[in-house]
Design a protein around this motif. Structure first.
Motif, PDB file in Angstrom:
ATOM      1  N   GLU A 418       5.791  -5.075 -24.213  1.00 22.19           N
ATOM      2  CA  GLU A 418       6.382  -3.769 -24.583  1.00 22.19           C
ATOM      3  C   GLU A 418       5.685  -2.735 -23.475  1.00 22.19           C
ATOM      4  O   GLU A 418       6.771  -1.851 -22.790  1.00 22.19           O
ATOM      5  CB  GLU A 418       5.816  -3.591 -25.936  1.00 22.19           C
ATOM      6  CG  GLU A 418       6.206  -2.079 -26.283  1.00 22.19           C
ATOM      7  CD  GLU A 418       5.690  -1.490 -27.634  1.00 22.19           C
ATOM      8  OE1 GLU A 418       6.103  -0.748 -28.321  1.00 22.19           O
ATOM      9  OE2 GLU A 418       4.634  -2.295 -28.155  1.00 22.19           O
ATOM     10  N   CYS A 421       7.914  -3.627 -20.384  1.00 18.01           N
ATOM     11  CA  CYS A 421       9.164  -2.984 -20.439  1.00 18.01           C
ATOM     12  C   CYS A 421       9.476  -1.496 -20.018  1.00 18.01           C
ATOM     13  O   CYS A 421      10.372  -0.905 -19.509  1.00 18.01           O
ATOM     14  CB  CYS A 421       9.828  -3.266 -21.847  1.00 18.01           C
ATOM     15  SG  CYS A 421      10.425  -4.860 -22.221  1.00 18.01           S
ATOM     16  N   ARG A 451      12.199  -9.667 -24.516  1.00 17.95           N
ATOM     17  CA  ARG A 451      11.997  -8.423 -25.321  1.00 17.95           C
ATOM     18  C   ARG A 451      13.086  -7.239 -24.834  1.00 17.95           C
ATOM     19  O   ARG A 451      13.604  -6.636 -25.692  1.00 17.95           O
ATOM     20  CB  ARG A 451      10.707  -8.015 -24.935  1.00 17.95           C
ATOM     21  CG  ARG A 451      10.230  -6.506 -25.832  1.00 17.95           C
ATOM     22  CD  ARG A 451       8.973  -6.052 -25.617  1.00 17.95           C
ATOM     23  NE  ARG A 451       8.920  -4.970 -26.731  1.00 17.95           N
ATOM     24  CZ  ARG A 451       8.565  -4.827 -27.960  1.00 17.95           C
ATOM     25  NH1 ARG A 451       8.081  -6.000 -28.299  1.00 17.95           N
ATOM     26  NH2 ARG A 451       8.453  -3.809 -28.461  1.00 17.95           N
ATOM     27  N   GLU A 455      14.107  -6.624 -28.746  1.00 18.27           N
ATOM     28  CA  GLU A 455      13.977  -5.434 -29.356  1.00 18.27           C
ATOM     29  C   GLU A 455      14.228  -4.238 -28.541  1.00 18.27           C
ATOM     30  O   GLU A 455      14.339  -3.028 -29.207  1.00 18.27           O
ATOM     31  CB  GLU A 455      12.243  -5.235 -29.473  1.00 18.27           C
ATOM     32  CG  GLU A 455      11.580  -6.540 -30.602  1.00 18.27           C
ATOM     33  CD  GLU A 455      11.274  -7.620 -29.742  1.00 18.27           C
ATOM     34  OE1 GLU A 455      11.813  -8.058 -28.798  1.00 18.27           O
ATOM     35  OE2 GLU A 455      10.223  -8.237 -30.284  1.00 18.27           O
TER      36      GLU A 455
END
Length: 489
Positions: A418, A421, A451, A455
């Protein structure tokens, strides 16, 4: 006490383990390509004086220049080293030739630590050519024995016509020995120092003048104390060398030597390989179900004690007390096995009972009293921590056997997918403003790309619309999940 010394020799390295009643207490490793330097004597040259640090850098022919502090400079005629407040420039200047001895191996980016107070060792004695001091090892605590040894040494010096030729310390191994053994050591040290002195006078550049014995010979000299039942050696060549060494210098130890010819590796047979692997782990399991977490940093070592799955039989206070007692014994052993030194902070589980705190403190002191390395333990601090120091002269097992992880660079943690990203999004924003092209390709590891496709897919779509450019994704095999690239197309 029932001790065994196990010696494992290969062409690449020598490993020694001291086992007490089945439990590994010490592990020593010496690699042929990178032997330790402690105790080595060198002819060196001062390459830089640092008045602000009261120190100097000295070239001894090693990979990194070595370091000497003003307090480690012996002052002839004063029977002591210089004081920390003295000016380093009064003793050393650039280009000066100095004879120095290594007191600490290079650690990390630091060079070796040096002193000009020289000494060489034999089985029972340490000879200090610049001193006139005569002392006895502090580990010999019987007053009558200390007095007897000092009288024996004085008698031996007179018989060998060596009185006034230097200072001596009677080592722990000298306890109980007679005049003949002392005289033999004196003759050996006299010959040894004469050879070192000749080399020192002839030296014209930075070079090694004296090196201590190889590890397997040092082991017998220093560790074959009363209580050792046998010394197992798995190399026929090293076993023969030890027999010859003991016949000349330590005949009383010859009967302890045994050659191990078995097919199963010696360290496997006695569980030392498993102990080595445990010694490289952060987590150390206790028999009760509790555990220690040991973290070694450049500044200090921290040890955290946890109850884990141990729930006790009576109440929480008893559970905590029992875990702390077991931890005190275990951490003392782990410090020796891992050879951890410097500042050590121990965070025992908080105990309300004052008597319990005293007992845990006493248990730690008792366990550390068996450690041959000099150590000092303070009381419990206001935060409930116990602070201690342990003399460090060589690299720890972790420093010797491991290196920083190339992925996290020694941090011990990695950024989450995360986080990576969001860093990619910020980099895309920068590139979109700086460059005039229609497409940006993101190259990243599988976990990050997954990801972005899952997400973060909505965020990727919003970002494309905001910058007015196309964003494409491609998996780039890489062993570092934090790495990514933005390619302009």
């Amino acid at each position: 006490m029932s001790e065994e010394i196990l010696v494992n020799v290969t062409p690449m390295e020598t490993r020694v383990a001291v086992v007490d009643n089945g439990a590994t207490q010490d592990i020593h490793i010496e690699r042929s390509a990178s032997k330790g330097m402690v105790g080595n004597i060198y002819a060196g040259k001062v390459v830089r004086v640092l008045p602000g640090m009261q120190a100097a850098f000295v070239d001894i022919g090693a990979e990194r220049t070595s370091f000497i502090h003003v307090s480690d400079i012996y002052v002839p005629g004063s029977e002591s080293r210089s004081r920390a407040s003295d000016a380093i420039g009064d003793f050393l200047h650039e280009g000066k030739k100095v004879i120095v001895q290594v007191t600490k191996d290079p650690l990390g980016s630091k060079g070796a630590r040096l002193t000009t107070e020289l000494s060489v060792s034999s089985r029972y004695l340490v000879f200090m050519p610049q001193s006139r001091h005569v002392g006895v090892s502090q580990r010999i605590d019987d007053a009558e024995e200390r007095e007897r040894l000092q009288q024996l040494l004085a008698q031996g010096l007179e018989l060998e016509e060596m009185s006034g030729e230097g200072g001596y310390i009677l080592r722990t191994a000298a306890e109980g020995v007679g005049l003949d053994e002392i005289r033999a050591d004196l003759r050996f040290l006299k010959r040894l120092w004469a050879a070192v002195s000749r080399r020192a006078k002839a030296a014209r550049k930075a070079e090694l003048l004296y090196t201590d014995l190889a590890l397997h010979l040092r082991t017998v000299r220093d560790l074959a104390r009363p209580g050792v039942e046998r010394i197992l050696v798995d190399s026929r060549e090293s076993f023969t060398a030890l027999q010859e060494f003991c016949a000349e210098y330590m005949p009383e130890v010859s009967g302890l030597l045994e050659h191990y010819p078995g097919e199963r590796p010696l360290f496997d047979l006695h569980g030392i390989e498993e102990e080595l692997q445990r010694a490289l782990s952060r987590k150390v399991e206790l028999k009760s179900g509790g555990y220690l977490i040991i973290d070694q940093t450049e500044a200090m070592t921290t040890i955290d004690v946890n109850t884990g799955s141990y729930v006790g039989r009576r109440n929480l206070e008893e559970t905590i007390f029992k875990t702390n007692l077991e931890a005190a014994s275990m951490l003392a052993r782990q410090l020796r096995v891992r050879n951890l030194g410097g500042i050590i902070i121990v965070d025992f589980i908080d105990m309300r009972d004052e008597e319990h705190r005293r007992q845990v403190h006493r248990a730690l002191e008792k366990a550390m009293a068996r450690d041959p390395a000099r150590n000092k333990i303070t009381g419990v601090s206001e935060l409930g921590l116990i602070e201690m120091t342990r003399k460090r002269t060589r690299e720890s097992l972790e420093q010797l056997l491991c290196e920083d992880c190339p992925v996290c660079n020694g941090r011990g943690v990695l950024k989450t997918a995360e986080t990576v990203c969001y860093e990619i999004f910020r980099e895309i924003m920068r590139d979109a403003r700086a460059y005039d092209n229609d497409t940006l390709m993101v190259l990243a590891t599988q976990g990050v790309i997954d990801r972005l496709l899952d997400e973060e897919s909505a965020n990727v779509a919003d970002l494309q619309e905001f910058i007015g450019k196309t964003i494409t994704l491609r998996v780039e095999p890489d062993n570092n999940p934090e790495h990514f690239d933005i390619v302009l197309l």
